[in-house]
Design a protein around this motif. Structure first.
Motif, PDB file in Angstrom:
ATOM      1  N   SER A  85      50.247  36.778  34.242  1.00  0.00           N
ATOM      2  CA  SER A  85      49.393  37.785  33.626  1.00  0.00           C
ATOM      3  C   SER A  85      48.402  37.147  32.672  1.00  0.00           C
ATOM      4  O   SER A  85      47.229  37.485  32.648  1.00  0.00           O
ATOM      5  N   GLN A  86      48.878  36.186  31.875  1.00  0.00           N
ATOM      6  CA  GLN A  86      47.996  35.493  30.941  1.00  0.00           C
ATOM      7  C   GLN A  86      46.954  34.667  31.684  1.00  0.00           C
ATOM      8  O   GLN A  86      45.794  34.598  31.296  1.00  0.00           O
ATOM      9  N   LYS A  87      47.397  34.070  32.783  1.00  0.00           N
ATOM     10  CA  LYS A  87      46.462  33.273  33.579  1.00  0.00           C
ATOM     11  C   LYS A  87      45.367  34.160  34.157  1.00  0.00           C
ATOM     12  O   LYS A  87      44.200  33.823  34.155  1.00  0.00           O
ATOM     13  N   GLU A  88      45.771  35.373  34.635  1.00  0.00           N
ATOM     14  CA  GLU A  88      44.790  36.303  35.193  1.00  0.00           C
ATOM     15  C   GLU A  88      43.772  36.694  34.130  1.00  0.00           C
ATOM     16  O   GLU A  88      42.586  36.773  34.385  1.00  0.00           O
ATOM     17  N   LYS A  89      44.262  36.934  32.921  1.00  0.00           N
ATOM     18  CA  LYS A  89      43.375  37.346  31.844  1.00  0.00           C
ATOM     19  C   LYS A  89      42.372  36.254  31.516  1.00  0.00           C
ATOM     20  O   LYS A  89      41.204  36.505  31.296  1.00  0.00           O
ATOM     21  N   SER A  90      42.836  35.016  31.490  1.00  0.00           N
ATOM     22  CA  SER A  90      41.945  33.923  31.120  1.00  0.00           C
ATOM     23  C   SER A  90      40.911  33.645  32.204  1.00  0.00           C
ATOM     24  O   SER A  90      39.833  33.157  31.931  1.00  0.00           O
ATOM     25  N   ASN A  91      41.247  33.974  33.460  1.00  0.00           N
ATOM     26  CA  ASN A  91      40.336  33.677  34.563  1.00  0.00           C
ATOM     27  C   ASN A  91      39.387  34.824  34.888  1.00  0.00           C
ATOM     28  O   ASN A  91      38.344  34.608  35.498  1.00  0.00           O
ATOM     29  N   ALA A  92      39.748  36.044  34.513  1.00  0.00           N
ATOM     30  CA  ALA A  92      38.952  37.201  34.905  1.00  0.00           C
ATOM     31  C   ALA A  92      37.649  37.257  34.121  1.00  0.00           C
ATOM     32  O   ALA A  92      37.615  36.993  32.921  1.00  0.00           O
ATOM     33  N   LYS A  93      36.588  37.621  34.828  1.00  0.00           N
ATOM     34  CA  LYS A  93      35.301  37.846  34.186  1.00  0.00           C
ATOM     35  C   LYS A  93      34.894  39.290  34.425  1.00  0.00           C
ATOM     36  O   LYS A  93      35.088  39.835  35.516  1.00  0.00           O
ATOM     37  N   TYR A  94      34.311  39.907  33.403  1.00  0.00           N
ATOM     38  CA  TYR A  94      33.936  41.313  33.461  1.00  0.00           C
ATOM     39  C   TYR A  94      32.423  41.458  33.333  1.00  0.00           C
ATOM     40  O   TYR A  94      31.826  40.912  32.400  1.00  0.00           O
ATOM     41  N   SER A  95      31.835  42.152  34.277  1.00  0.00           N
ATOM     42  CA  SER A  95      30.407  42.452  34.240  1.00  0.00           C
ATOM     43  C   SER A  95      30.244  43.892  33.762  1.00  0.00           C
ATOM     44  O   SER A  95      30.735  44.822  34.405  1.00  0.00           O
ATOM     45  N   ILE A  96      29.595  44.074  32.628  1.00  0.00           N
ATOM     46  CA  ILE A  96      29.443  45.398  32.030  1.00  0.00           C
ATOM     47  C   ILE A  96      28.028  45.894  32.305  1.00  0.00           C
ATOM     48  O   ILE A  96      27.052  45.344  31.773  1.00  0.00           O
TER      49      ILE A  96
END
Length: 244
Positions: free
Chosen positions: A4-15
């Motif tokens: 879960s932590q790895k997913e958070k660190s890798n995810a990028k969000y386009s707003i």
């Protein structure tokens, strides 16, 4: 937990933030996004429809402060509709998740961490903000507008049974691939677009979660909702009733 932590660190969000005459709001909304997402990889894509009030000039100044890689200005020559604004922004999105939100401060960026957390916990395809569950609400609306909004949602719930409590809201987080799929099948424009998006996503079987939010009426500027939008909503409701 490790994954879960790895997913958070890798995810990028386009707003994606569509704008029209939001010169008084855009700097504050950008500041608040940066304030509430200090440890998140994100970009803000401003899709401005030729605002005559100097909105684009403010965005260019913000690019000097935050960087052109964090604030992307992707203007269009004139007002071309909300749905196509999202499609335009999506073309420039480099994140694996896309957030859509209004620029007028009615959608407070303080809720963004809750959207991200909910998606990570549930694996949802879509997380949508809702005014109509415990912890949600509206602020700054008169009784008539509250009744109109609630009535619109009750009508849609009755006829379309979409499985979400707030169809007309426009504060949502999507997996990018899901947004690309759903948006390609939508034909509505304007305010009906939000309703069609969530109904079609539900029909396609995507996992949708909700986060309670308080919707605050715009602080600066003039509301763009009028009688013509209400008529369009009713027409859109009938269209979705016979096509979904």
């Amino acid at each position: 937990m490790e994954n879960s932590q790895k997913e958070k660190s890798n995810a990028k969000y386009s707003i994606i933030v569509p704008t029209y005459n939001e010169r008084l709001n855009i700097a504050l909304i950008v500041y608040l996004i940066f304030k509430h997402l200090p440890d998140v990889d994100f970009e803000i894509i401003v899709v401005d429809d030729g605002s005559p009030d100097g909105t684009q000039d403010i965005v260019k100044q913000l690019q000097q402060v935050y960087g052109e890689n964090r604030i992307l200005l992707r203007p269009r020559p004139r007002k071309l509709g909300l749905g196509t604004a999202y499609m335009h922004g999506l073309k420039h999105a480099s994140g694996s998740f896309v957030v859509i939100m209004d620029a007028d401060l009615s959608h407070h960026p303080k809720y963004l961490p809750s959207f991200i957390k909910k998606q990570m916990e549930t694996g949802a395809s879509i997380v949508t903000g809702t005014r109509y569950v415990k912890g949600g609400g509206v602020h700054g609306w008169n009784l008539m507008r509250k009744l109109t909004s609630r009535g619109a949602n009750v009508l849609a719930q009755t006829f379309l049974w979409p499985g979400v409590s707030d169809l007309t809201g426009s504060f949502r987080l999507y997996q990018k691939s899901v947004l690309e799929d759903v948006i390609s099948s939508c034909v509505s424009k304007g305010y009906v677009f939000q309703m069609e998006m969530i109904v079609r996503a539900s029909r396609k079987g995507y996992h949708i979660e909700e986060v309670p939010i308080t919707f605050v009426d715009r602080v600066y500027g003039i509301s763009k909702l009028g009688g013509s939008e209400i008529v369009e909503y009713l027409k859109g409701l009938f269209y979705l009733l016979v096509t979904t």
